[in-house]
Design an enzyme around this catalytic site. Structure first.
Site, PDB file in Angstrom:
ATOM      1  N   HIS A  41       0.318   4.589  -2.288  1.00  0.00           N
ATOM      2  CA  HIS A  41       0.098   5.929  -1.725  1.00  0.00           C
ATOM      3  C   HIS A  41       1.233   6.877  -2.070  1.00  0.00           C
ATOM      4  O   HIS A  41       1.044   8.091  -2.104  1.00  0.00           O
ATOM      5  CB  HIS A  41      -0.107   5.826  -0.212  1.00  0.00           C
ATOM      6  CG  HIS A  41      -1.491   5.385   0.162  1.00  0.00           C
ATOM      7  ND1 HIS A  41      -2.088   5.676   1.360  1.00  0.00           N
ATOM      8  CD2 HIS A  41      -2.410   4.674  -0.538  1.00  0.00           C
ATOM      9  CE1 HIS A  41      -3.315   5.157   1.392  1.00  0.00           C
ATOM     10  NE2 HIS A  41      -3.529   4.540   0.252  1.00  0.00           N
ATOM     11  N   ARG A  85       0.816  -1.212   0.000  1.00  0.00           N
ATOM     12  CA  ARG A  85       0.000   0.000   0.000  1.00  0.00           C
ATOM     13  C   ARG A  85       0.852   1.265   0.000  1.00  0.00           C
ATOM     14  O   ARG A  85       0.463   2.279  -0.594  1.00  0.00           O
ATOM     15  CB  ARG A  85      -0.924  -0.023   1.216  1.00  0.00           C
ATOM     16  CG  ARG A  85      -1.953   1.091   1.239  1.00  0.00           C
ATOM     17  CD  ARG A  85      -2.994   0.827   2.308  1.00  0.00           C
ATOM     18  NE  ARG A  85      -4.039   1.839   2.351  1.00  0.00           N
ATOM     19  CZ  ARG A  85      -4.339   2.543   3.446  1.00  0.00           C
ATOM     20  NH1 ARG A  85      -3.648   2.349   4.566  1.00  0.00           N
ATOM     21  NH2 ARG A  85      -5.305   3.430   3.414  1.00  0.00           N
ATOM     22  N   ASN A  93      -3.962   8.310   5.351  1.00  0.00           N
ATOM     23  CA  ASN A  93      -2.781   7.659   5.932  1.00  0.00           C
ATOM     24  C   ASN A  93      -2.748   7.684   7.454  1.00  0.00           C
ATOM     25  O   ASN A  93      -2.170   6.786   8.069  1.00  0.00           O
ATOM     26  CB  ASN A  93      -1.502   8.343   5.419  1.00  0.00           C
ATOM     27  CG  ASN A  93      -1.247   8.080   3.946  1.00  0.00           C
ATOM     28  OD1 ASN A  93      -1.599   7.018   3.432  1.00  0.00           O
ATOM     29  ND2 ASN A  93      -0.658   9.042   3.267  1.00  0.00           N
ATOM     30  N   HIS A 103      -6.597  -5.696  -2.418  1.00  0.00           N
ATOM     31  CA  HIS A 103      -7.380  -5.901  -1.198  1.00  0.00           C
ATOM     32  C   HIS A 103      -7.678  -7.383  -0.950  1.00  0.00           C
ATOM     33  O   HIS A 103      -8.550  -7.715  -0.175  1.00  0.00           O
ATOM     34  CB  HIS A 103      -8.676  -5.085  -1.244  1.00  0.00           C
ATOM     35  CG  HIS A 103      -8.441  -3.596  -1.180  1.00  0.00           C
ATOM     36  ND1 HIS A 103      -9.419  -2.661  -1.395  1.00  0.00           N
ATOM     37  CD2 HIS A 103      -7.311  -2.892  -0.912  1.00  0.00           C
ATOM     38  CE1 HIS A 103      -8.913  -1.448  -1.279  1.00  0.00           C
ATOM     39  NE2 HIS A 103      -7.635  -1.559  -0.994  1.00  0.00           N
TER      40      HIS A 103
HETATM   41  C1  HEM Z   1      -9.336   1.704  -5.735  1.00  0.00           C
HETATM   42  C2  HEM Z   1      -9.345   2.565  -4.753  1.00  0.00           C
HETATM   43  C3  HEM Z   1      -8.845   2.229  -3.378  1.00  0.00           C
HETATM   44  C4  HEM Z   1      -9.440   2.596  -2.222  1.00  0.00           C
HETATM   45  C5  HEM Z   1     -10.703   3.418  -2.062  1.00  0.00           C
HETATM   46  C6  HEM Z   1      -8.661   2.042  -1.157  1.00  0.00           C
HETATM   47  C7  HEM Z   1      -8.922   2.218   0.184  1.00  0.00           C
HETATM   48  C8  HEM Z   1      -8.333   1.491   1.191  1.00  0.00           C
HETATM   49  C9  HEM Z   1      -8.720   1.568   2.565  1.00  0.00           C
HETATM   50  C10 HEM Z   1      -9.779   2.492   3.140  1.00  0.00           C
HETATM   51  C11 HEM Z   1      -7.969   0.666   3.250  1.00  0.00           C
HETATM   52  C12 HEM Z   1      -8.050   0.375   4.748  1.00  0.00           C
HETATM   53  C13 HEM Z   1      -7.203   1.386   5.480  1.00  0.00           C
HETATM   54  C14 HEM Z   1      -7.527   1.428   6.960  1.00  0.00           C
HETATM   55  O1  HEM Z   1      -8.670   1.206   7.318  1.00  0.00           O
HETATM   56  O2  HEM Z   1      -6.597   1.713   7.739  1.00  0.00           O
HETATM   57  C15 HEM Z   1      -7.105   0.041   2.312  1.00  0.00           C
HETATM   58  C16 HEM Z   1      -6.181  -0.926   2.626  1.00  0.00           C
HETATM   59  C17 HEM Z   1      -5.289  -1.458   1.725  1.00  0.00           C
HETATM   60  N1  HEM Z   1      -5.120  -1.057   0.411  1.00  0.00           N
HETATM   61 FE1  HEM Z   1      -6.393   0.091  -0.631  1.00  0.00          FE
HETATM   62  N2  HEM Z   1      -7.617   1.342  -1.676  1.00  0.00           N
HETATM   63  C18 HEM Z   1      -7.679   1.441  -3.034  1.00  0.00           C
HETATM   64  C19 HEM Z   1      -6.753   0.928  -3.937  1.00  0.00           C
HETATM   65  C20 HEM Z   1      -5.623   0.240  -3.562  1.00  0.00           C
HETATM   66  C21 HEM Z   1      -4.523  -0.065  -4.441  1.00  0.00           C
HETATM   67  C22 HEM Z   1      -4.412   0.414  -5.874  1.00  0.00           C
HETATM   68  C23 HEM Z   1      -3.624  -0.784  -3.717  1.00  0.00           C
HETATM   69  C24 HEM Z   1      -2.298  -1.346  -4.134  1.00  0.00           C
HETATM   70  C25 HEM Z   1      -1.993  -1.683  -5.362  1.00  0.00           C
HETATM   71  C26 HEM Z   1      -4.176  -0.947  -2.397  1.00  0.00           C
HETATM   72  C27 HEM Z   1      -3.611  -1.677  -1.395  1.00  0.00           C
HETATM   73  C28 HEM Z   1      -4.134  -1.801  -0.124  1.00  0.00           C
HETATM   74  C29 HEM Z   1      -3.652  -2.751   0.856  1.00  0.00           C
HETATM   75  C30 HEM Z   1      -2.607  -3.821   0.607  1.00  0.00           C
HETATM   76  C31 HEM Z   1      -4.364  -2.520   2.029  1.00  0.00           C
HETATM   77  C32 HEM Z   1      -4.163  -3.213   3.389  1.00  0.00           C
HETATM   78  C33 HEM Z   1      -3.072  -2.454   4.129  1.00  0.00           C
HETATM   79  C34 HEM Z   1      -2.714  -2.999   5.497  1.00  0.00           C
HETATM   80  O3  HEM Z   1      -3.216  -4.032   5.926  1.00  0.00           O
HETATM   81  O4  HEM Z   1      -1.877  -2.348   6.160  1.00  0.00           O
HETATM   82  N3  HEM Z   1      -5.366  -0.288  -2.330  1.00  0.00           N
HETATM   83  N4  HEM Z   1      -7.331   0.569   1.062  1.00  0.00           N
END
Ligand code: HEM
Ligand code: NAG
Ligand code: NAG
Ligand code: NAG
Ligand code: NAG
Ligand code: NAG
Ligand code: NAG
Length: 328
Positions: free
Chosen positions: A66, A62, A91, A190
């Site tokens: 970002h 992630r 973040n 995800h």
């Molecule tokens: C398409 C739009 C996207 C939205 C709206 C989004 C939003 C989010 C949100 C809200 C979380 C949870 C954060 C939290 O609650 O602390 C999350 C987690 C995550 N996102 Fe996304 N995301 C998107 C696209 C992506 C992309 C493009 C990637 C990587 C290529 C990605 C990788 C991740 C990963 C791996 C997590 C888990 C992180 C962890 O466990 O520390 N996301 N995302």
């Protein structure tokens, strides 16, 4: 004597070539002389971090996303400071893995001092995290340099939010040169990692006097458990896996989940269930849910595309000594 139109044609070709070069300055062998063991050093560090905590793979992946969406892939996300991106809404209390990046940077510095950018480390680490979680691999393009500024307001506006529609998210991807295929394939990230109540609690309860948040898209067998995890006025930093089927495995279950109403984020579920999805993202969700080979292939291609967003090259930016601060 060349006439003025041949001269301007020559200029046109020169400028065209410069544009092409500027777009393709990253290479797979950028450090092959200056830091030949780079990929081995980083891989070893990521293996050890993921062994300590499986979720770290997701957190590291992630970070690269970002980073790239805000001022390009320039490690701006890593800069400390009250005006940094770390405390931007998407973040704050959410982005993690900064200590792991510090450890990797030190390991790299002790072999090849002052040579490898933090932005490139993020790109390699993202690739390794996916691969070590069971996902695809790809050749990482390298040669990015580190930016000199963070952009907190950019992080607040450029990064997609989990409450946004397919169309709104697609616009944010298009703003950095990514298309609908990239939206769906990259959302497949995800399939690993966790989300906080802060990111999906809006779906769980109906509040009088407001538009009722839509819990109807969510598998009813998940609603009670999630409501218990995330009560009204509860701790919004509690987390749940984004993929309840295979939490730490990088596979295509994320897409199968969407078809079964088991997407945790509203924005995830929208990719399959919203009206906007019908003519845009829904068919790709179905394809990926049936065929992890196509998903893996598209994901790898989209990651390379994402890693190419506005890199600093040549003499722009710098090679940071410490990923958290610009060199003095
Ligand atoms: C398409 C739009 C996207 C939205 C709206 C989004 C939003 C989010 C949100 C809200 C979380 C949870 C954060 C939290 O609650 O602390 C999350 C987690 C995550 N996102 Fe996304 N995301 C998107 C696209 C992506 C992309 C493009 C990637 C990587 C290529 C990605 C990788 C991740 C990963 C791996 C997590 C888990 C992180 C962890 O466990 O520390 N996301 N995302
Ligand atoms: C970030 O989170 C901390 C701790 O919850 C909070 O005190 C701070 O106000 C937040 N910062 C921003 C910019 O929202
Ligand atoms: C911050 O990001 C926004 C949105 O991309 C951009 O318009 C602005 O120029 C950036 N500011 C800096 C200081 O880089
Ligand atoms: C997105 O771009 C890739 C090339 O980068 C292309 O293969 C794909 O067909 C495009 N998808 C759409 C929906 O235009
Ligand atoms: C919220 O309200 C809708 C109808 O307005 C209903 O279908 C849904 O079950 C309610 N959700 C919860 C969690 O009570
Ligand atoms: C995960 O999905 C697979 C394939 O759809 C299914 O066979 C399995 O029962 C699921 N496991 C869990 C824990 O939900
Ligand atoms: C893919 O999955 C969808 C729904 O899950 C199904 O309707 C469709 O027939 C499948 N397509 C293929 C090519 O298997």
């Amino acid at each position: 004597m060349p006439n003025s139109s041949t001269i301007s044609f020559a200029w046109f070709i020169t400028i065209l070539m410069l544009c092409l070069v500027a777009n393709s300055q990253l290479t797979t062998n950028f450090y092959s002389n200056s830091c030949p063991n780079l990929l081995t050093i980083v891989r070893k560090q990521v293996i050890s971090a993921v062994k300590t905590e499986m979720r770290m793979a997701a957190s590291l992946l992630r970070l690269h996303f970002h980073d790239c969406f805000v001022n390009g892939c320039d490690a701006s996300v890593l800069l400390d400071g009250s005006d940094g991106e770390k405390t931007a809404l998407p973040n704050n209390n959410s982005a993690r893995g900064f200590e792991v990046i510090d450890a990797i940077k030190s390991a790299v510095e002790s072999s090849c001092s002052g040579v490898v950018s933090c932005a490139d480390i993020l790109a390699i680490v993202a690739r390794d995290s996916v691969f070590l979680s069971g996902g695809p691999s790809w050749k990482v393009l390298l040669g990015r340099r580190d930016g000199l500024v963070a952009n907190q307001s950019g992080a607040n506006t450029m990064l997609p939010a989990p409450f946004e529609s397919v169309d709104a998210i697609t616009l944010k991807f298009q703003a950095v040169g990514l298309n609908l295929t990239d939206v769906v394939s990259l959302s497949g990230a995800h399939t690993i990692g966790q989300a906080r109540c802060a990111s999906f609690g809006n779906r769980l309860f109906n509040f009088s006097g407001t538009n009722s948040p839509d819990s109807t898209l969510l598998d009813p067998t998940m609603v009670t458990g999630l409501q218990n995890l995330c009560p009204v006025n509860g701790d919004v930093d509690k987390t749940t896996p984004l993929d309840w089927n295979s939490t730490d495995l990088f596979d295509n279950h994320y897409f199968q989940n969407l078809i079964n109403g088991r997407g945790i984020l509203e924005s995830d579920q929208f990719l399959y269930s919203s009206d906007q999805a019908v003519s845009t993202t829904r068919s790709l969700v179905e394809i990926y849910s049936n065929n992890s080979k196509i998903f893996f292939n598209d994901f790898a291609n989209s990651m390379i595309k994402m890693g190419n967003i506005q890199p600093l090259t040549g003499s722009a930016g710098e090679i940071r000594r410490n990923c958290r601060v610009v060199n003095s």
